[in-house]
Scaffold this motif. Structure first.
Motif, short mmCIF file in Angstrom:
data_model
loop_
_atom_site.label_atom_id
_atom_site.label_comp_id
_atom_site.label_asym_id
_atom_site.label_seq_id
_atom_site.Cartn_x
_atom_site.Cartn_y
_atom_site.Cartn_z
N PRO A 1 7.00 8.78 6.93
CA PRO A 1 7.85 8.00 6.47
C PRO A 1 8.05 6.53 6.57
CG PRO A 1 8.78 8.85 8.45
CD PRO A 1 7.54 9.66 8.39
N PHE A 2 8.14 5.97 5.44
CA PHE A 2 7.98 4.32 5.61
C PHE A 2 8.33 3.92 6.71
CE2 PHE A 2 9.61 0.12 4.52
CZ PHE A 2 8.46 -0.27 3.97
N ARG A 3 9.51 4.00 7.42
CA ARG A 3 9.89 3.27 8.50
C ARG A 3 8.84 3.16 9.81
NH1 ARG A 3 12.61 7.99 8.63
NH2 ARG A 3 12.53 9.25 10.48
N ILE A 4 8.17 4.60 9.83
CA ILE A 4 7.05 4.47 10.92
C ILE A 4 5.89 3.89 10.42
CG2 ILE A 4 5.82 6.35 12.18
CD1 ILE A 4 8.20 8.25 12.37
N GLY B 1 2.80 0.61 12.20
CA GLY B 1 1.41 0.49 11.79
C GLY B 1 1.12 -1.12 11.55
N ALA B 2 2.04 -1.76 10.89
CA ALA B 2 1.83 -3.10 10.55
C ALA B 2 1.69 -4.19 11.81
CB ALA B 2 2.92 -3.79 9.68
N TYR C 1 -4.43 3.14 2.68
CA TYR C 1 -4.15 4.17 1.69
C TYR C 1 -3.91 5.51 2.29
CZ TYR C 1 -4.61 0.22 -1.43
OH TYR C 1 -4.31 -0.95 -2.20
N LEU C 2 -4.80 5.98 3.03
CA LEU C 2 -5.04 7.23 3.59
C LEU C 2 -3.93 7.48 4.39
CD1 LEU C 2 -7.15 9.42 3.79
CD2 LEU C 2 -7.99 8.50 6.11
N LEU C 3 -3.45 6.84 5.13
CA LEU C 3 -2.15 7.01 6.04
C LEU C 3 -0.68 7.06 5.14
CD1 LEU C 3 -1.52 7.79 9.12
CD2 LEU C 3 -0.97 5.25 9.34
N ALA D 1 0.98 -1.21 -0.07
CA ALA D 1 -0.06 0.06 0.00
C ALA D 1 0.95 1.28 -0.04
CB ALA D 1 -0.68 -0.06 1.26
N TYR D 2 1.93 1.17 0.74
CA TYR D 2 2.75 2.57 0.84
C TYR D 2 3.37 2.78 -0.44
CZ TYR D 2 6.23 5.83 2.82
OH TYR D 2 6.83 6.94 2.78
N HIS D 3 4.01 1.61 -1.12
CA HIS D 3 4.58 1.88 -2.41
C HIS D 3 3.93 2.14 -3.57
CE1 HIS D 3 8.00 0.12 -0.01
NE2 HIS D 3 8.89 0.72 -0.99
N LEU D 4 2.66 1.64 -3.61
CA LEU D 4 1.74 1.96 -4.58
C LEU D 4 1.22 3.62 -4.51
CD1 LEU D 4 -0.87 -1.14 -4.56
CD2 LEU D 4 0.57 -0.53 -6.43
#
Length: 219
Positions: free
Chosen positions: A154-157, A162-163, A146-148, A95-98
């Motif tokens: 940043p991706f690391r957070i 989240g996961a 997707y909203l977040l 989701a983050y990379h999309l």
């Protein structure tokens, strides 16, 4: 909510008709919709095909809760949680990379049409905001992913905070599916009690922090 129903009368009518049809189908086939038939269906799912569906369908908006219960039925609690946790981490990664690729603008427009507003998060609040946003009840799972991801977190957070929160909330539905197969009264009682506690915790979090999560974090 009422305002949204008035704005989309045809969509509302379609949803109501679909719900009525499903209820009618359930009533007509109530003798076949017993626990044994549901378990038999879950057990019959091809493992590799189901794992692929678990990886992809939630990203397209399919309710993850249904898949989590079926995961518990098909694989049991231990393997089910391994699959669920791996799937949730994959969902967050994808989701983050999309969202940070070609998917970004279409997602912005789609979420705006459905009334979701991007939160404005101060740098010092990103960790607790990400954990809280993943934990409380609000938008559907895919919309939350997707909203977040559309924010400047940043991706690391996004990924490492989240996961794991989403993975923790997989325990109840996977456990419920597993307990339905084993019919263990003790574990069923534990799951019901834990679900009640999570509902109370979610209600408290939403009451105290809902404005921040669903609005902005400018203060």
């Amino acid at each position: 909510m009422i305002h949204r129903l008035r704005r989309h009368p045809w969509k509302t009518a379609a949803i109501l008709l679909t719900a009525a049809a499903l209820i009618g189908l359930a009533i007509a086939n109530r003798d076949e919709l017993d626990r044994e038939s549901v378990i038999a269906y879950g057990k019959s799912l091809p493992p590799l095909l189901f794992i692929a569906a678990f990886a992809l369908l939630p990203l397209a908006g399919f309710p993850i809760s249904i898949l989590l219960v079926l995961t518990g039925i098909r694989f049991g609690f231990d393997w089910g949680m391994l699959i669920a946790t791996t799937g949730v981490f994959f969902h967050n990664f994808a989701a983050y990379h999309l969202t940070h690729g070609w998917f970004r603008e279409p997602l912005r427009h789609r979420l705006a049409r459905h009334g979701y507003r991007l939160p404005d998060i101060r740098p010092g609040h990103r960790i607790w905001f990400t954990a809280l946003f993943a934990a409380i009840h609000g938008p559907p799972y895919a919309a939350k992913l997707y909203l977040l991801a559309l924010t400047d977190i940043p991706f690391r957070i996004y990924f490492w905070v989240g996961a794991p929160v989403y993975a923790v909330f997989c325990i109840l539905p996977v456990g419920a599916g597993s307990a339905a197969v084993d019919v263990d009264p003790f574990w069923i009682s534990v799951i019901v009690a834990a679900a009640a506690l999570l509902l109370l915790a979610g209600w408290w979090l939403q009451r105290h922090f809902g404005r921040t999560v669903h609005g902005s974090d400018r203060g």
